[in-house]
Motif scaffolding. Structure first.
Motif, PDB file in Angstrom:
ATOM      1  N   ASP A 128       0.818  -1.208   0.000  1.00 20.98           N
ATOM      2  CA  ASP A 128       0.000   0.000   0.000  1.00 20.98           C
ATOM      3  C   ASP A 128       0.857   1.265   0.000  1.00 20.98           C
ATOM      4  OD1 ASP A 128      -2.124   1.688   0.050  1.00 20.98           O
ATOM      5  OD2 ASP A 128      -2.728   1.264   2.096  1.00 20.98           O
ATOM      6  N   GLY A 129       1.436   1.557  -1.152  1.00 17.03           N
ATOM      7  CA  GLY A 129       2.159   2.812  -1.341  1.00 17.03           C
ATOM      8  C   GLY A 129       3.206   3.071  -0.278  1.00 17.03           C
ATOM      9  N   PHE A 130       3.198   4.296   0.270  1.00 20.73           N
ATOM     10  CA  PHE A 130       4.234   4.700   1.216  1.00 20.73           C
ATOM     11  C   PHE A 130       4.132   3.980   2.560  1.00 20.73           C
ATOM     12  CE2 PHE A 130       0.679   7.538   1.954  1.00 20.73           C
ATOM     13  CZ  PHE A 130       0.622   7.635   3.325  1.00 20.73           C
ATOM     14  N   LYS A 131       2.993   3.353   2.846  1.00 22.58           N
ATOM     15  CA  LYS A 131       2.835   2.686   4.134  1.00 22.58           C
ATOM     16  C   LYS A 131       3.670   1.408   4.214  1.00 22.58           C
ATOM     17  CE  LYS A 131      -1.871   4.464   4.559  1.00 22.58           C
ATOM     18  NZ  LYS A 131      -3.303   4.126   4.589  1.00 22.58           N
ATOM     19  N   ASN A 132       3.716   0.657   3.117  1.00 18.82           N
ATOM     20  CA  ASN A 132       4.639  -0.478   2.988  1.00 18.82           C
ATOM     21  C   ASN A 132       4.490  -1.519   4.101  1.00 18.82           C
ATOM     22  OD1 ASN A 132       6.616  -1.769   1.477  1.00 18.82           O
ATOM     23  ND2 ASN A 132       8.277  -0.935   2.725  1.00 18.82           N
ATOM     24  N   TYR A 133       3.268  -2.000   4.330  1.00 21.77           N
ATOM     25  CA  TYR A 133       3.047  -3.034   5.330  1.00 21.77           C
ATOM     26  C   TYR A 133       3.551  -4.387   4.823  1.00 21.77           C
ATOM     27  CZ  TYR A 133      -0.198   0.461   7.158  1.00 21.77           C
ATOM     28  OH  TYR A 133      -0.749   1.617   7.631  1.00 21.77           O
ATOM     29  N   PRO A 134       3.988  -5.271   5.727  1.00 24.02           N
ATOM     30  CA  PRO A 134       4.468  -6.594   5.298  1.00 24.02           C
ATOM     31  C   PRO A 134       3.358  -7.412   4.624  1.00 24.02           C
ATOM     32  CG  PRO A 134       5.133  -6.122   7.566  1.00 24.02           C
ATOM     33  CD  PRO A 134       4.147  -5.063   7.177  1.00 24.02           C
ATOM     34  N   ILE A 135       3.690  -8.038   3.495  1.00 27.27           N
ATOM     35  CA  ILE A 135       2.760  -8.881   2.743  1.00 27.27           C
ATOM     36  C   ILE A 135       3.494 -10.160   2.344  1.00 27.27           C
ATOM     37  CG2 ILE A 135       1.331  -9.070   0.654  1.00 27.27           C
ATOM     38  CD1 ILE A 135       0.238  -6.925   2.408  1.00 27.27           C
ATOM     39  N   ASP A 136       2.881 -11.317   2.583  1.00 25.12           N
ATOM     40  CA  ASP A 136       3.522 -12.589   2.219  1.00 25.12           C
ATOM     41  C   ASP A 136       3.545 -12.799   0.714  1.00 25.12           C
ATOM     42  OD1 ASP A 136       3.939 -13.667   4.966  1.00 25.12           O
ATOM     43  OD2 ASP A 136       1.756 -13.517   5.032  1.00 25.12           O
ATOM     44  N   TYR A 137       2.450 -12.431   0.064  1.00 26.52           N
ATOM     45  CA  TYR A 137       2.347 -12.551  -1.392  1.00 26.52           C
ATOM     46  C   TYR A 137       2.004 -11.175  -1.957  1.00 26.52           C
ATOM     47  CZ  TYR A 137       2.154 -17.517  -0.280  1.00 26.52           C
ATOM     48  OH  TYR A 137       2.441 -18.772   0.195  1.00 26.52           O
ATOM     49  N   PRO A 138       3.032 -10.336  -2.155  1.00 21.82           N
ATOM     50  CA  PRO A 138       2.774  -8.953  -2.591  1.00 21.82           C
ATOM     51  C   PRO A 138       2.364  -8.859  -4.048  1.00 21.82           C
ATOM     52  CG  PRO A 138       5.129  -9.352  -2.459  1.00 21.82           C
ATOM     53  CD  PRO A 138       4.458 -10.597  -1.927  1.00 21.82           C
ATOM     54  N   ILE A 139       1.413  -7.969  -4.294  1.00 22.75           N
ATOM     55  CA  ILE A 139       0.961  -7.661  -5.653  1.00 22.75           C
ATOM     56  C   ILE A 139       1.218  -6.177  -5.899  1.00 22.75           C
ATOM     57  CG2 ILE A 139      -1.069  -7.427  -7.134  1.00 22.75           C
ATOM     58  CD1 ILE A 139      -2.163  -9.961  -5.834  1.00 22.75           C
ATOM     59  N   THR A 140       1.845  -5.886  -7.018  1.00 20.57           N
ATOM     60  CA  THR A 140       2.170  -4.506  -7.363  1.00 20.57           C
ATOM     61  C   THR A 140       1.146  -3.962  -8.353  1.00 20.57           C
ATOM     62  OG1 THR A 140       4.527  -4.976  -7.080  1.00 20.57           O
ATOM     63  CG2 THR A 140       3.938  -2.977  -8.286  1.00 20.57           C
ATOM     64  N   LYS A 141       0.609  -2.786  -8.065  1.00 20.17           N
ATOM     65  CA  LYS A 141      -0.313  -2.155  -8.997  1.00 20.17           C
ATOM     66  C   LYS A 141       0.497  -1.461 -10.084  1.00 20.17           C
ATOM     67  CE  LYS A 141      -4.636   0.420  -9.183  1.00 20.17           C
ATOM     68  NZ  LYS A 141      -5.614   1.223  -8.438  1.00 20.17           N
ATOM     69  N   LYS A 142       0.476  -2.003 -11.264  1.00 15.24           N
ATOM     70  CA  LYS A 142       1.322  -1.530 -12.354  1.00 15.24           C
ATOM     71  C   LYS A 142       0.593  -0.487 -13.218  1.00 15.24           C
ATOM     72  CE  LYS A 142       3.873  -5.905 -12.541  1.00 15.24           C
ATOM     73  NZ  LYS A 142       5.167  -5.401 -12.064  1.00 15.24           N
ATOM     74  N   TRP A 143       1.379   0.241 -14.004  1.00 17.37           N
ATOM     75  CA  TRP A 143       0.865   1.299 -14.877  1.00 17.37           C
ATOM     76  C   TRP A 143       0.023   2.292 -14.055  1.00 17.37           C
ATOM     77  CZ3 TRP A 143       0.010   0.769 -20.673  1.00 17.37           C
ATOM     78  CH2 TRP A 143       0.930  -0.123 -21.248  1.00 17.37           C
ATOM     79  N   ASP A 144       0.544   2.700 -12.899  1.00 18.44           N
ATOM     80  CA  ASP A 144      -0.266   3.512 -11.999  1.00 18.44           C
ATOM     81  C   ASP A 144       0.352   4.872 -11.699  1.00 18.44           C
ATOM     82  OD1 ASP A 144      -2.776   3.426 -10.669  1.00 18.44           O
ATOM     83  OD2 ASP A 144      -1.734   3.355  -8.740  1.00 18.44           O
ATOM     84  N   SER A 145       1.356   5.263 -12.495  1.00 16.21           N
ATOM     85  CA  SER A 145       1.935   6.588 -12.308  1.00 16.21           C
ATOM     86  C   SER A 145       2.620   7.039 -13.602  1.00 16.21           C
ATOM     87  CB  SER A 145       2.956   6.583 -11.163  1.00 16.21           C
ATOM     88  OG  SER A 145       4.030   5.712 -11.446  1.00 16.21           O
TER      89      SER A 145
END
Length: 378
Positions: free
Chosen positions: A34-51
């Motif tokens: 989640d953006g700048f918050k950067n909480y730990p995630i076991d299976y991270p998903i990146t939101k692409k084409w978003d900037s």
């Protein structure tokens, strides 16, 4: 139990995971970083084409064809891990749009989870179809919708709320409700809109891992220190405009008697340390109950301006203040702040009560037991 928690935007699921692990359960989290918050995630998903340029290109493609490339790429990432998301005893969605996808791809992801796991539950801990519907139909209900109806938030900046009023998200809502075993509210703001819902399983408060949050009794020396942490994307949704105006008046009124600390969009780990020396924290003006940031500050023993309406007081049978109820009124905020600055003993007393309240009502292991009981009995 084997548990999959879907989505994370406040550390709620991380604290719940820690509580469940203490009880001996196997727990994983899948979701966006989640953006700048950067909480730990076991299976991270990146939101692409978003900037940048790619976001502009994505918008253009969507306008011309209706194709959402970010949703498609999220679905591709989910598929990469999909063998890891089967045979769970309980799956919990953090809201009705946990993967931030458009209807077509969100439904495909959820359909896989529904078909390959024993029980799926929905958590109401943010905007969703029923909550948004209730807030628009009851404009007197204290919520961020009030700021939008007053014209304080532009329509283009309110799309993450307004999308739940569209036909596609109505369809997604119906699909989710036809497949989940039940829905749980994380605080009073989400409790009331669900009271007449047949799948509502009740309110389970946010879990707070107090073993990771150090409590230090407040001490007041030369100055009273006020902290205001701003997430620019939610500036008007949290009532930061009211807080800033109130702080300007307080600074002019009390001068060197106060110190004001303001941060903008700092990472979560930095944020929770920025207010360590503060006595008072300004959180939000549109809540009936406390959100996650407020609860963590309360666990540190801070006096927090946040949601603490009468419904909250009655629900927890409180006889003394554990938080200051904040509303969207600059004069009111100035008066409440002035009272505390002129009565520092009250700051110290409230600070002690806040930690005791968190330990009693939000202990992460006790909250994990409530989830465990609810999941097993449904």
């Amino acid at each position: 139990m084997k548990v999959l928690l879907v989505g994370e935007f406040s550390r709620l699921h991380n604290s719940l995971k820690e509580g469940l692990q203490e009880l001996g359960h196997e727990v994983s989290i899948v979701g966006h970083q989640d953006g700048f918050k950067n909480y730990p995630i076991d299976y991270p998903i990146t939101k692409k084409w978003d900037s940048g340029f790619l976001k502009k290109l994505k918008v253009g493609i969507h306008l011309l064809s209706g194709f959402d490339i970010s949703s498609y790429l999220t679905y591709r990432q989910f598929k990469k891990y999909r063998n890891q998301f089967t045979r769970f005893d309980a799956v919990q969605l953090i809201n009705e749009n946990s993967f931030y996808c458009s209807y077509y791809y969100e439904k495909r992801i959820l359909k896989f989870l529904f078909q390959n796991n024993s029980k799926v539950f929905l958590l109401s801990s943010g905007y969703d179809f029923l909550n948004v519907k209730y807030c628009f139909e009851n404009p007197e209900y204290k919520s961020v919708v009030q700021a939008y109806l007053q014209g304080r938030i532009k329509t283009k900046d309110f799309q993450n709320v307004l999308k739940f009023r569209t036909k596609s998200f109505n369809k997604l809502h119906q699909f989710i409700y036809s497949n989940i075993k039940g829905i749980i509210a994380s605080d009073m703001d989400y409790h009331f809109p669900l009271l007449q819902n047949t799948k509502y399983l009740g309110l389970i408060p946010n879990p707070i891992n107090t073993s990771k949050i150090e409590f230090k009794p407040l001490e007041i020396e030369a100055k009273i220190i006020l902290f205001h942490g701003i997430n620019q994307a939610n500036y008007y949704k949290k009532g930061n405009d009211y807080f800033e105006k109130a702080l300007e008046i307080i600074e002019a009124k009390y001068g060197k008697k106060v110190e004001i600390i303001t941060t903008h969009d700092v990472p979560y780990a930095t944020y929770i340390n920025c207010y360590n020396k503060a006595h008072i924290l300004l959180d939000q003006t549109y809540g009936n109950d406390q959100g996650y940031n407020a609860l963590e500050a309360m666990a540190k023993g801070k006096v927090v301006f946040t949601g603490a309406e009468q419904q909250f007081v009655s629900h927890y049978k409180l006889t003394e203040k554990v938080a200051i109820n904040a509303i969207s009124d600059v004069d009111y905020l100035v008066n409440e702040l002035s009272f505390l600055i002129e009565n520092p003993g009250e700051i110290i007393a409230i600070g002690k009560r806040t930690r005791a309240f968190i330990e009693k009502e939000h202990d992460y292991i006790e909250i994990a037991k409530k989830y465990e009981k609810t999941w097993k009995s449904t």
